[in-house]
Design a protein around this motif. Structure first.
Motif, PDB file in Angstrom:
ATOM      1  N   PRO A  85     -49.436  -6.431  -8.408  1.00  0.00           N
ATOM      2  CA  PRO A  85     -49.666  -6.207  -6.713  1.00  0.00           C
ATOM      3  C   PRO A  85     -48.778  -6.323  -6.074  1.00  0.00           C
ATOM      4  CG  PRO A  85     -50.734  -8.832  -8.092  1.00  0.00           C
ATOM      5  CD  PRO A  85     -50.100  -7.983  -8.852  1.00  0.00           C
ATOM      6  N   ALA A  86     -47.282  -6.296  -6.859  1.00  0.00           N
ATOM      7  CA  ALA A  86     -46.499  -6.322  -5.922  1.00  0.00           C
ATOM      8  C   ALA A  86     -46.005  -4.835  -5.060  1.00  0.00           C
ATOM      9  CB  ALA A  86     -45.111  -6.299  -6.910  1.00  0.00           C
ATOM     10  N   GLY A  87     -46.973  -3.721  -5.752  1.00  0.00           N
ATOM     11  CA  GLY A  87     -46.634  -2.493  -4.939  1.00  0.00           C
ATOM     12  C   GLY A  87     -47.240  -2.727  -4.061  1.00  0.00           C
ATOM     13  N   LEU A  88     -48.165  -2.999  -3.733  1.00  0.00           N
ATOM     14  CA  LEU A  88     -48.872  -2.706  -2.916  1.00  0.00           C
ATOM     15  C   LEU A  88     -49.040  -4.272  -1.214  1.00  0.00           C
ATOM     16  CD1 LEU A  88     -51.760  -4.956  -1.979  1.00  0.00           C
ATOM     17  CD2 LEU A  88     -52.867  -3.902  -3.994  1.00  0.00           C
ATOM     18  N   LEU A  89     -48.340  -5.050  -2.172  1.00  0.00           N
ATOM     19  CA  LEU A  89     -47.024  -5.626  -0.841  1.00  0.00           C
ATOM     20  C   LEU A  89     -46.146  -5.132  -0.629  1.00  0.00           C
ATOM     21  CD1 LEU A  89     -48.371  -9.110  -3.211  1.00  0.00           C
ATOM     22  CD2 LEU A  89     -49.682  -7.845  -0.661  1.00  0.00           C
ATOM     23  N   ASP A  95     -43.583  -0.636 -11.894  1.00  0.00           N
ATOM     24  CA  ASP A  95     -45.347  -0.136 -12.109  1.00  0.00           C
ATOM     25  C   ASP A  95     -45.454   0.099 -10.466  1.00  0.00           C
ATOM     26  OD1 ASP A  95     -45.385  -1.611 -14.150  1.00  0.00           O
ATOM     27  OD2 ASP A  95     -45.743  -3.491 -13.312  1.00  0.00           O
ATOM     28  N   ARG A  96     -46.266   1.944 -11.249  1.00  0.00           N
ATOM     29  CA  ARG A  96     -47.283   2.291 -10.507  1.00  0.00           C
ATOM     30  C   ARG A  96     -48.153   0.964  -9.357  1.00  0.00           C
ATOM     31  NH1 ARG A  96     -51.939   5.071 -13.882  1.00  0.00           N
ATOM     32  NH2 ARG A  96     -52.774   5.263 -11.165  1.00  0.00           N
ATOM     33  N   GLU A 101     -54.248   0.062 -16.160  1.00  0.00           N
ATOM     34  CA  GLU A 101     -55.778   0.523 -17.169  1.00  0.00           C
ATOM     35  C   GLU A 101     -57.074  -0.276 -16.516  1.00  0.00           C
ATOM     36  OE1 GLU A 101     -55.016   0.156 -21.686  1.00  0.00           O
ATOM     37  OE2 GLU A 101     -56.427  -1.705 -21.628  1.00  0.00           O
ATOM     38  N   ILE A 102     -57.673   0.387 -17.250  1.00  0.00           N
ATOM     39  CA  ILE A 102     -59.644   0.144 -17.207  1.00  0.00           C
ATOM     40  C   ILE A 102     -60.547   0.217 -17.874  1.00  0.00           C
ATOM     41  CG2 ILE A 102     -61.316   1.247 -15.345  1.00  0.00           C
ATOM     42  CD1 ILE A 102     -59.183   2.451 -13.203  1.00  0.00           C
TER      43      ILE A 102
END
Length: 145
Positions: A85-89, A95-96, A101-102
């Motif tokens: 979650p770092a990037g969206l915050l 990381d992307r 992975e799903i």
């Protein structure tokens, strides 16, 4: 080349985090949990993405079962996704932003051997447009309206 069809949806956000959309007369709400300053009126966008993948696999499973004359009593599809979650915050991360992975697992209730169930699931996932979008790149264009 086959004829392409366009699917369109509108997502509307007013105050807060709740996003609403009306599709074919159905109102869908996506939100954030109360602990994340949302109102908890619906699942998060990440949960909804994973849910729609599972729902698409189930839908294609039903279609394929009809076509192959398989008595498909039920499918339970579990979809898990890992992300940082770092990037969206807005925080720095190597990381992307999206899922790294799903994982999709299915319990198929049909009169098929385990090998046949695996072949059926493989075919269903190959035919699922959302599975395809997650495993192959699509051109995504964004602009101001």
């Amino acid at each position: 080349m086959s004829e392409l069809r366009t699917v369109s949806v509108n997502a509307n956000m007013d105050t807060g985090f709740a996003i609403t959309g009306v599709m074919d007369g159905h109102t869908v709400v996506i939100d954030q949990p109360v602990a994340a300053k949302g109102t908890g009126l619906g699942p998060t966008p990440l949960q909804m993405l994973l849910f729609t993948v599972g729902a698409c696999i189930g839908t294609i499973g039903r279609i394929a079962a009809f076509q192959q004359k398989i008595t498909l009593r039920s499918m339970q599809i579990k979809v898990d996704g890992d992300y940082n979650p770092a990037g969206l915050l807005g925080k720095a991360t190597a990381d992307r932003v999206g899922f790294t992975e799903i994982r999709i697992s299915a319990v198929i209730d049909a009169d098929l051997t385990d090998e046949q169930k695996q072949q059926f699931l493989d075919e269903v996932c190959q035919r699922c447009p959302l599975h395809d979008n997650l495993t192959h790149s699509s051109i995504v264009v964004h602009s101001l309206a």
